[in-house]
Each structure stands twice: as C-alpha cells, then as structure tokens.
Scaffold this active site. Structure first.
Site, short mmCIF file in Angstrom:
data_model
loop_
_atom_site.label_atom_id
_atom_site.label_comp_id
_atom_site.label_asym_id
_atom_site.label_seq_id
_atom_site.Cartn_x
_atom_site.Cartn_y
_atom_site.Cartn_z
N GLU A 94 0.84 -1.21 0.00
CA GLU A 94 0.00 0.00 0.00
C GLU A 94 0.87 1.26 0.00
O GLU A 94 1.04 1.92 1.03
CB GLU A 94 -0.94 0.01 1.20
CG GLU A 94 -2.06 -1.02 1.10
CD GLU A 94 -3.13 -0.86 2.18
OE1 GLU A 94 -2.90 -0.09 3.15
OE2 GLU A 94 -4.19 -1.50 2.05
N GLU A 139 -6.15 -7.23 -1.41
CA GLU A 139 -6.59 -7.09 -0.02
C GLU A 139 -7.88 -6.30 0.04
O GLU A 139 -8.02 -5.27 -0.62
CB GLU A 139 -5.51 -6.38 0.82
CG GLU A 139 -5.91 -6.17 2.28
CD GLU A 139 -4.84 -5.40 3.06
OE1 GLU A 139 -3.64 -5.72 2.87
OE2 GLU A 139 -5.20 -4.49 3.82
#
Length: 474
Positions: free
Chosen positions: A300, A392
């Site tokens: 991320e 995710e």
C-alpha cells in the site's frame, strides 16, 4: 492485514473454437490535417468457449497519419455482445459496435498499429464480423483467413488431471485485462490473506491450510510479510524461510500463493528498495520452478507519486524476471492501493504512464464499510483499461475493525465476480478485530473447519468463496 475431495465443485466449460480474420483495404480515412486516400488492415482473432469468447483486434494504418480514431463493426449474430473491453472505449447498440481510441493510442502514424480487445458473450452462434470501418470509412477489401483452415484438429493443452485450482489452471498469465489460465481463458481466484507473520504465525499450519483448501474451497492464500513493525527487517533470513515454507504448504494443497511484500509505514516503497531486491531475488530463485506463485511487490504505497511507485516497480521486477520469467507480478497503486482515489487521483495516471513490463497487474484495495460508490465506480471504469487484482479487502471499515457491512461487501464482490477480478480477503486470522475470519483464540485451539469458530466476517467470506469456480479448460 490470513481432506475432502472436491471435484464436484469445479464446473468446467468445454468446447471452443479459434478463428482468425484479416481485412486489408484501401479506403478514405481522416488524417491530422485533411481527408486523404489511406489504407488500413485489421486482424480479428477470437478464442471461443461455450457462451463466451475473447476477441483481439489489431488495427494497422497503411496510409496517412490519423488521430482520435474510431473502429466500427457489426456482429453477424443477434446474440453476440461485448461484455468487457480494453485499450478503447467500447459501445454497442444492437449489433453495431464502436471502439474509440484512448489518449495513449489515438495517434496512428503511417505503418503504425495498435491492439485492442474485449471479452464477449454469445447465445446462438459466434461468427466473426465481416467488415470494419475506421473513422467512418469502410475497409472494403476481400476477407481471407490469417491461416489456412486446419484439416485436422489443432493440438490442445492436455486436460487437467487434478481438481485443485493449480492442477486445473497451471501457470497463470495476463491476457487482455484479465488473469488467464494455461488455456488462455480468463479466470478469477478467490481466497484469503494472512495477517502479519510476525504476530500470527501460529494461525498458518497444516490444519488451517487444510481448512482453507477443503472447507473454504479457496483458490488462493496471500502470505503477508511486513517489512517494518517487527517484520522482515528484524530477521530477513527467518522471514524469508517462513514465506518459502508457506509457499510449499500452499503448493501441496493446490492453492496459489501470493507473496505480499507488505509495505505500509513508511508509504514510500523506495525506502525498502534494497530489501525488496534482496528478498525477491531469494524467493524467486527458490520458487522459480513452481507454477503457483504470484509476486506482490509493494502492498500500500501512500504519500508518494505514481512516478515514484513506477520507478520502484521497474527496478524490482527485473530482479524477479531474472529467475522467474513467467510468473505474474502485481504492482501497488497510489493512495494505499486505491488507484489514487484516496489521495484525490484516479486510474488515468497509470493508464497514461504504465509500468514498462509484461505480465503484470495493478493492485486495488478497499474496505467495504468505508469505501463505497465512488471507489466502485472507479474500479468499473479502470477495469476496461487495466489488469486489476484486489490483493486485499475487508468487509468492515478501513481500520480493520467494526461490524460487517453486508450490503456494501455484497455489492463489491458481485462487481468483482462480474469483472472476473481476483481477490484476497483480510484476514485469515483470529485477531481481535472485525476483519478477522476466526474468533479470538481459535488458532491456539487447532480447529479451523466448520462455522462455529468463525466470526461474522468469516462466515460471510466462507459462503462467498465456497460457491463453484468457473475455470474454463477449452
């Protein structure tokens, strides 16, 4: 931020056809300055299976340069439809189809070509279009097959001998905007992500992975190895060995293993560039012979530009390719892998400046209770132009906690199913948070199968993942 035979759950599509059609003509096409006598060539290739097909169209400009082109054609059969296209803006009205160029492929100089494509559906028959137009002018030449019709059936990949996801699909690759199996057919993988290995190692053992493969009937296990937060940087050798061990366990159960280089804080992937090169050199060399491994090179990224992420990717991917040239590699996106949406951007920055590498996909993450219509709309828009993989997501808020938002989670998974976007849910663990699949204390007890040990999120996800897979093999 996670042994019962199961051949009956695999619904394999059978039958299929491969066709190719070439059109070469002299026509009048608009140029950048004036109408001019020009020529075009179009090659249309399709791989079909029962009820569906993938079409690839190569457009070559044989005359004066053109800008902002539109390709048009009509389906011969009323049951043929464009379902999802890429590298162009697609529209269909009745049987008439148009494909409008994108910003990055709108200019076609003399002799230049570009390739676009789409996934389609059919109900009656699936013949190739008979004619194409470019900027409204017909390409009117004769049509001939690109190769002579075979007198005997072409060789095909042997049918699978097992029933696990890896046995059926084999080595994966990117085709069009999809993740495709060894037969070149678009598929969707559905599975779960581990939590941080430094905190929940006791959750990932033979019994828990048996439950994931057989009780949950999952296709994928994401192995989340944190860089910081007491993770990899504290013991590179130990964590690398732990990851490799879990890859082996996934392989033994016919699951795909998604190796997640879990970077979150700091958000700049360049901070971990040297660690990434060391780690991926090790795991790609060790696992190169396996066909169940997918590499996620940054989890991320946040607080940095897309160009920084792209620069990082173009340094790490060659390290993997040196050992494992065939595996799919997944690249994180700006704004905590939100395609930039969480930082005020969108997917255009990636489309206009893609990573210069083949066989890659781009990550999208969401948490259903926090990320709703605006995020879903961007995924819908991006899916026709980018290869997306939801590595995710959570059924709860972005904190990883709170109640399951059933309505939003259902809307998200229905969208991903329709677009054939693969996913891993956060999290296959017994963490004390709403996103965890198991009730606290489950991993110490050793029982993972069944519903009595699951949280609300775990029950929701198990029910979604257990539905039959669609893994076409011809």
């Amino acid at each position: 931020m996670f042994s019962i035979p199961r051949p009956s759950r695999r619904h394999l599509l059978v039958g299929g056809a491969v066709g190719a059609l070439a059109l070469a003509a002299t026509a009048v096409l608009p140029s950048t300055n004036a109408m001019a006598a020009t020529g075009c060539a179009v090659t249309y290739t399709t791989n079909s299976w029962q009820g569906g097909f993938t079409a690839t169209i190569m457009v070559k400009n044989l005359g004066d340069p053109v800008n902002n082109w539109t390709l048009g054609f009509s389906f011969p059969d009323a049951g043929q439809r464009v379902v999802q296209g890429w590298s162009a803006t697609w529209q269909q009205s009745g049987g008439a189809v148009t494909a409008q160029s994108m910003s990055y492929n709108g200019s076609l100089g003399t002799g230049a070509s570009t390739t676009i494509g789409f996934n389609g559906s059919w109900t009656g028959a699936n013949p190739a279009p008979a004619a194409f137009t470019l900027n409204g002018a017909a390409c009117t030449g004769g049509t001939t097959p690109t190769t002579p019709p075979p007198t005997t059936p072409p060789p095909t990949t042997p049918p699978p001998t097992g029933t696990t996801p890896v046995a059926i699909n084999g080595q994966l690759r990117v085709c069009g905007v999809n993740l495709c199996n060894r037969y070149g057919r678009p598929i969707q993988l559905r599975g779960m992500s581990s939590h941080g290995l430094q905190w929940f190692a006791n959750c990932y053992n033979d019994a828990s992975l048996d439950a994931l493969a057989n009780d949950w009937q999952a296709d994928l296990f994401r192995i989340s190895m944190y860089m910081q937060e007491q993770g990899y940087e504290t013991n590179p050798t130990g964590f690398t060995n732990q990851v490799n061990n879990l890859v082996d366990k996934a392989e033994a159960r016919g699951l795909y293993a998604l190796i997640d280089f879990h970077t979150l804080t700091p958000g700049d992937p360049m901070y971990n560039l040297d660690r990434a090169k060391t780690f991926f050199a090790a795991v790609s060399a060790r696992n190169a012979a396996k066909n169940n491994v997918i590499y996620e090179i940054t989890n991320e990224p946040n607080g940095v530009s897309w160009s920084t992420i792209r620069n990082y990717a173009e340094q790490v991917i060659p390290v993997i390719r040196a050992n494992d040239p065939d595996a799919v590699v997944i690249v994180g996106t700006r704004g905590w892998s939100s395609l930039g949406v969480s930082e005020g951007g969108n997917s255009d920055e990636i489309v206009n400046n893609p990573v210069r590498a083949d066989n890659i996909m781009y990550t999208f993450h969401f948490y259903a209770a926090s990320h709703k219509d605006s995020y879903r709309n961007e995924v819908q828009r991006a899916a026709s132009r980018l290869h997306l993989f939801v590595t995710e997501f959570g059924t709860v808020t972005y904190t990883g906690d709170g109640a399951v938002d059933t309505a939003s989670s259902t809307a998200w998974l229905d969208l991903l199913d329709r677009l054939k976007i693969s996913y891993a849910n956060w999290t296959y663990s017994d963490a004390s948070e709403g996103s965890a699949a198991y009730r606290p204390g489950t991993c110490a007890g050793g029982t993972y199968a069944g519903t009595s040990v699951l949280t609300d999120s775990g029950n929701f996800m198990r029910n979604r993942i257990r539905t039959p897979d669609n893994f076409p093999t011809s």
